[in-house]
Motif scaffolding. Structure first.
Motif, PDB file in Angstrom:
ATOM      1  N   PRO A  13      -1.489 -15.482 -23.309  1.00 29.50           N
ATOM      2  CA  PRO A  13      -1.886 -14.197 -23.899  1.00 29.50           C
ATOM      3  C   PRO A  13      -1.033 -13.025 -23.396  1.00 29.50           C
ATOM      4  CG  PRO A  13      -3.828 -15.466 -23.364  1.00 29.50           C
ATOM      5  CD  PRO A  13      -2.652 -16.226 -22.792  1.00 29.50           C
ATOM      6  N   ALA A  14      -0.721 -13.008 -22.121  1.00 32.15           N
ATOM      7  CA  ALA A  14       0.103 -11.915 -21.582  1.00 32.15           C
ATOM      8  C   ALA A  14       1.497 -11.923 -22.202  1.00 32.15           C
ATOM      9  CB  ALA A  14       0.201 -12.024 -20.066  1.00 32.15           C
ATOM     10  N   GLU A  15       2.069 -13.103 -22.370  1.00 34.30           N
ATOM     11  CA  GLU A  15       3.400 -13.191 -22.982  1.00 34.30           C
ATOM     12  C   GLU A  15       3.351 -12.766 -24.444  1.00 34.30           C
ATOM     13  OE1 GLU A  15       5.616 -16.766 -20.562  1.00 34.30           O
ATOM     14  OE2 GLU A  15       4.013 -17.326 -21.947  1.00 34.30           O
TER      15      GLU A  15
ATOM     16  N   VAL B 271       6.363 -16.641 -17.817  1.00 40.40           N
ATOM     17  CA  VAL B 271       7.273 -15.632 -17.279  1.00 40.40           C
ATOM     18  C   VAL B 271       6.456 -14.381 -16.986  1.00 40.40           C
ATOM     19  CG1 VAL B 271       9.279 -14.180 -17.732  1.00 40.40           C
ATOM     20  CG2 VAL B 271       9.247 -16.553 -18.536  1.00 40.40           C
ATOM     21  N   VAL B 272       6.532 -13.931 -15.746  1.00 39.95           N
ATOM     22  CA  VAL B 272       5.842 -12.712 -15.325  1.00 39.95           C
ATOM     23  C   VAL B 272       6.884 -11.757 -14.754  1.00 39.95           C
ATOM     24  CG1 VAL B 272       3.625 -13.850 -14.917  1.00 39.95           C
ATOM     25  CG2 VAL B 272       5.299 -13.703 -13.068  1.00 39.95           C
ATOM     26  N   LEU B 273       6.549 -10.485 -14.759  1.00 38.47           N
ATOM     27  CA  LEU B 273       7.471  -9.477 -14.240  1.00 38.47           C
ATOM     28  C   LEU B 273       6.922  -8.876 -12.959  1.00 38.47           C
ATOM     29  CD1 LEU B 273       8.463  -7.603 -17.519  1.00 38.47           C
ATOM     30  CD2 LEU B 273       9.668  -9.462 -16.365  1.00 38.47           C
ATOM     31  N   ALA B 274       7.772  -8.819 -11.950  1.00 38.92           N
ATOM     32  CA  ALA B 274       7.415  -8.163 -10.697  1.00 38.92           C
ATOM     33  C   ALA B 274       7.587  -6.657 -10.873  1.00 38.92           C
ATOM     34  CB  ALA B 274       8.316  -8.674  -9.573  1.00 38.92           C
ATOM     35  N   THR B 275       7.114  -5.915  -9.912  1.00 40.07           N
ATOM     36  CA  THR B 275       7.331  -4.477  -9.924  1.00 40.07           C
ATOM     37  C   THR B 275       8.831  -4.220 -10.027  1.00 40.07           C
ATOM     38  OG1 THR B 275       5.406  -4.211  -8.517  1.00 40.07           O
ATOM     39  CG2 THR B 275       6.923  -2.339  -8.654  1.00 40.07           C
TER      40      THR B 275
ATOM     41  N   ILE C 166       2.447 -20.766 -33.933  1.00 34.78           N
ATOM     42  CA  ILE C 166       3.356 -21.283 -32.906  1.00 34.78           C
ATOM     43  C   ILE C 166       3.332 -20.404 -31.654  1.00 34.78           C
ATOM     44  CG2 ILE C 166       5.504 -20.148 -33.616  1.00 34.78           C
ATOM     45  CD1 ILE C 166       6.848 -22.930 -33.141  1.00 34.78           C
ATOM     46  N   ALA C 167       3.143 -19.116 -31.826  1.00 32.62           N
ATOM     47  CA  ALA C 167       3.076 -18.224 -30.662  1.00 32.62           C
ATOM     48  C   ALA C 167       1.898 -18.599 -29.771  1.00 32.62           C
ATOM     49  CB  ALA C 167       2.984 -16.771 -31.100  1.00 32.62           C
ATOM     50  N   MET C 168       0.792 -19.008 -30.371  1.00 31.02           N
ATOM     51  CA  MET C 168      -0.381 -19.426 -29.596  1.00 31.02           C
ATOM     52  C   MET C 168      -0.074 -20.688 -28.787  1.00 31.02           C
ATOM     53  SD  MET C 168      -2.942 -17.331 -30.224  1.00 31.02           S
ATOM     54  CE  MET C 168      -4.450 -18.220 -30.003  1.00 31.02           C
ATOM     55  N   ARG C 169       0.729 -21.584 -29.360  1.00 39.06           N
ATOM     56  CA  ARG C 169       1.069 -22.828 -28.666  1.00 39.06           C
ATOM     57  C   ARG C 169       2.093 -22.621 -27.561  1.00 39.06           C
ATOM     58  NH1 ARG C 169       1.805 -25.070 -33.900  1.00 39.06           N
ATOM     59  NH2 ARG C 169       3.952 -25.540 -33.377  1.00 39.06           N
ATOM     60  N   LEU C 170       2.992 -21.655 -27.745  1.00 37.73           N
ATOM     61  CA  LEU C 170       4.099 -21.485 -26.808  1.00 37.73           C
ATOM     62  C   LEU C 170       3.819 -20.522 -25.662  1.00 37.73           C
ATOM     63  CD1 LEU C 170       7.123 -21.196 -29.270  1.00 37.73           C
ATOM     64  CD2 LEU C 170       6.415 -23.201 -27.949  1.00 37.73           C
ATOM     65  N   PHE C 171       3.042 -19.473 -25.943  1.00 33.48           N
ATOM     66  CA  PHE C 171       2.954 -18.366 -24.996  1.00 33.48           C
ATOM     67  C   PHE C 171       1.538 -18.109 -24.511  1.00 33.48           C
ATOM     68  CE2 PHE C 171       6.540 -17.370 -27.879  1.00 33.48           C
ATOM     69  CZ  PHE C 171       7.564 -17.474 -26.948  1.00 33.48           C
TER      70      PHE C 171
ATOM     71  N   LEU D  47       8.755 -16.873 -12.419  1.00 34.21           N
ATOM     72  CA  LEU D  47       7.953 -17.907 -13.071  1.00 34.21           C
ATOM     73  C   LEU D  47       6.632 -18.087 -12.355  1.00 34.21           C
ATOM     74  CD1 LEU D  47      10.721 -20.573 -13.663  1.00 34.21           C
ATOM     75  CD2 LEU D  47       9.451 -19.363 -15.442  1.00 34.21           C
ATOM     76  N   ARG D  48       5.588 -18.237 -13.140  1.00 36.28           N
ATOM     77  CA  ARG D  48       4.285 -18.647 -12.625  1.00 36.28           C
ATOM     78  C   ARG D  48       4.033 -20.020 -13.237  1.00 36.28           C
ATOM     79  NH1 ARG D  48       0.167 -14.550 -14.106  1.00 36.28           N
ATOM     80  NH2 ARG D  48       1.058 -13.444 -12.342  1.00 36.28           N
TER      81      ARG D  48
END
Length: 118
Positions: A33-35, A71-75, A26-31, A81-82
């Motif tokens: 690789p970075a997540e 979901v990505v994190l800025a500095t 399920i992790a492969m389907r939801l997220f 969101l991307r």
């Protein structure tokens, strides 16, 4: 700018972690690789809540792909969101120009709030 929509979702972290353990694929389907690199269950639960909140903003149209909202994190650690693909297409139909995201996890729950603006 005008608010197009607001989405909120809450995820029980222990229940989500159990689902990930029981169904590893399920992790492969939801997220992305970075997540998936964020091994802590509360962080993944918060990201899943964000994806659900995005779907709510968009009216949950059929065919949305989970990987198309990342979901990505800025500095400094601020989440954002991307979007791409199916999510970007749905956002374009609603004239969404910008997204705002807040995540939290505490007391066994993860919460995401998403605001979309035109």
């Amino acid at each position: 700018m005008a608010v197009v929509g607001v989405g909120v979702d809450v995820v029980d972290v222990d229940r989500f972690a159990a689902t990930l353990s029981r169904t590893p694929g399920i992790a492969m389907r939801l997220f992305t690789p970075a997540e998936r690199g964020l091994a802590r269950p509360e962080r993944l639960a918060a990201r899943f809540a964000a994806k659900e909140a995005v779907a709510k903003v968009l009216g949950a149209p059929p065919g949305l792909e989970w990987h198309d909202a990342e979901v990505v994190l800025a500095t400094g650690g601020r989440p954002s969101l991307r979007i791409r693909g199916t999510v970007a297409a749905a956002a374009q139909r609603l004239d969404i120009a910008s997204w705002h995201l807040s995540l939290t996890h505490d007391g066994g729950v993860a919460i995401a709030m998403v605001v979309a603006e035109s």
